[in-house]
Write a protein that holds these residues in place. Structure first.
Motif, PDB file in Angstrom:
ATOM      1  N   UNK A 137      -1.099   4.198  -6.561  1.00 29.69           N
ATOM      2  CA  UNK A 137      -1.539   2.818  -6.686  1.00 29.69           C
ATOM      3  C   UNK A 137      -1.258   1.777  -5.635  1.00 29.69           C
ATOM      4  N   UNK A 138       0.064   2.086  -5.060  1.00 28.63           N
ATOM      5  CA  UNK A 138       0.437   1.092  -4.027  1.00 28.63           C
ATOM      6  C   UNK A 138       0.443   1.879  -2.726  1.00 28.63           C
ATOM      7  N   UNK A 139      -0.224   2.924  -2.666  1.00 25.85           N
ATOM      8  CA  UNK A 139      -0.417   3.610  -1.341  1.00 25.85           C
ATOM      9  C   UNK A 139       0.732   3.511  -0.450  1.00 25.85           C
ATOM     10  N   UNK A 181     -15.073  -9.108  -4.850  1.00 24.19           N
ATOM     11  CA  UNK A 181     -13.890  -8.448  -5.760  1.00 24.19           C
ATOM     12  C   UNK A 181     -12.691  -7.700  -5.153  1.00 24.19           C
ATOM     13  N   UNK A 182     -13.304  -6.810  -4.352  1.00 25.12           N
ATOM     14  CA  UNK A 182     -12.255  -5.981  -3.608  1.00 25.12           C
ATOM     15  C   UNK A 182     -11.297  -6.753  -2.687  1.00 25.12           C
ATOM     16  N   UNK A 183     -11.591  -7.712  -2.160  1.00 22.78           N
ATOM     17  CA  UNK A 183     -10.948  -8.891  -1.166  1.00 22.78           C
ATOM     18  C   UNK A 183      -9.616  -9.737  -1.977  1.00 22.78           C
ATOM     19  N   UNK A 184      -9.908  -9.856  -3.212  1.00 24.64           N
ATOM     20  CA  UNK A 184      -9.343 -10.888  -3.797  1.00 24.64           C
ATOM     21  C   UNK A 184      -7.783 -10.582  -3.890  1.00 24.64           C
ATOM     22  N   UNK A 185      -7.273  -9.464  -4.012  1.00 24.46           N
ATOM     23  CA  UNK A 185      -5.894  -8.951  -4.402  1.00 24.46           C
ATOM     24  C   UNK A 185      -5.078  -9.284  -3.386  1.00 24.46           C
ATOM     25  N   UNK A 186      -5.322  -9.164  -2.176  1.00 25.15           N
ATOM     26  CA  UNK A 186      -4.408  -9.783  -0.990  1.00 25.15           C
ATOM     27  C   UNK A 186      -4.262 -11.322  -0.786  1.00 25.15           C
ATOM     28  N   UNK A 212      -7.226  -2.054  -6.854  1.00 34.42           N
ATOM     29  CA  UNK A 212      -6.640  -1.701  -5.495  1.00 34.42           C
ATOM     30  C   UNK A 212      -8.037  -1.884  -4.612  1.00 34.42           C
ATOM     31  N   UNK A 213      -7.882  -2.271  -3.273  1.00 34.65           N
ATOM     32  CA  UNK A 213      -8.936  -2.502  -2.430  1.00 34.65           C
ATOM     33  C   UNK A 213      -9.972  -1.454  -2.315  1.00 34.65           C
TER      34      UNK A 213
END
Length: 218
Positions: A30-32, A91-96, A161-162
């Motif tokens: 999950x954290x790569x 959505x994929x870009x919001x985590x960072x 996760x992106x």
């Protein structure tokens, strides 16, 4: 509390660590990061009384770890919701972005965003957002990979996760989609599903099927 430790608490929370043991392997994927790095950080969290560890089973959050994780998750997911709903971020870009913003957010600003958003109970990828009193309904922790062939289920949430969210966007899998599980291919092959919402068949990779959470269809 370092940002890395916070990331661990958040992912253990997301993977179900308030109720059950989470393996180091799942945390690493999950954290790569490398499994060895997980072992080292888990030992640090263990020393601080934030997690409990059971050999060959994994880790779970202690009461102190749960309380801290709930605060961290709340900040992170309110920012994610704000970025998607108010600013139109993919959505994929919001985590960072949320990862950076949450560390400098005052309680006053956080509550202002929460109210502006209409006091949401879940973030855009389906994760629960504790309310101002810290209350929330526990997420589903059943994985798509665990569904039986022939079973009909509903997509409940995704791991934050992106790469995963980009992949799921490419195959047009959304929260709330009703799926009929057709088959699990052997040797870590994909899970084939019929998306009853979009009326299309999809192969969902073995890895992704471990980070799509489901609930029973009504």
């Amino acid at each position: 509390m370092t940002p890395k430790k916070e990331d661990y608490l958040k992912i253990i929370f997301e993977l179900g660590g308030t109720k059950e043991k989470v393996s180091n392997k799942r945390i690493a994927i999950s954290l790569d990061i490398a499994p060895g790095s997980v072992t080292e950080m888990v030992n640090k969290l263990l020393d601080e009384g934030l997690v409990e560890h059971e050999p060959y089973s994994g880790v779970s959050l202690t009461d102190d770890g749960i309380k801290l994780a709930e605060v961290l998750v709340r900040k992170h997911r309110i920012w994610e919701s704000f970025l998607v709903n108010e600013l139109g971020y993919p959505l994929p870009d919001v985590d960072k972005e949320a990862e950076v913003l949450e560390h400098s957010t005052s309680g006053r600003l956080l509550e202002a965003m929460y109210k502006k958003l209409g006091n949401p109970s879940h973030c855009p990828h389906g994760g629960v957002i504790p309310n101002m009193s810290g209350h929330y309904k526990e997420d589903s922790h059943r994985l798509l990979n665990d569904a039986d062939d022939g079973e009909t289920v509903v997509v409940d949430r995704f791991i934050d996760n992106h790469d995963l969210l980009t992949y799921l966007g490419d195959i047009q899998l959304d929260i709330g989609d009703k799926l009929k599980v057709i088959k699990h291919s052997p040797f870590e092959g994909p899970v084939t599903v019929q998306n009853l919402t979009d009326n299309q068949e999809s192969d969902i990779s073995y890895k992704a099927s471990h980070y799509v959470f489901i609930r029973n269809a009504d």
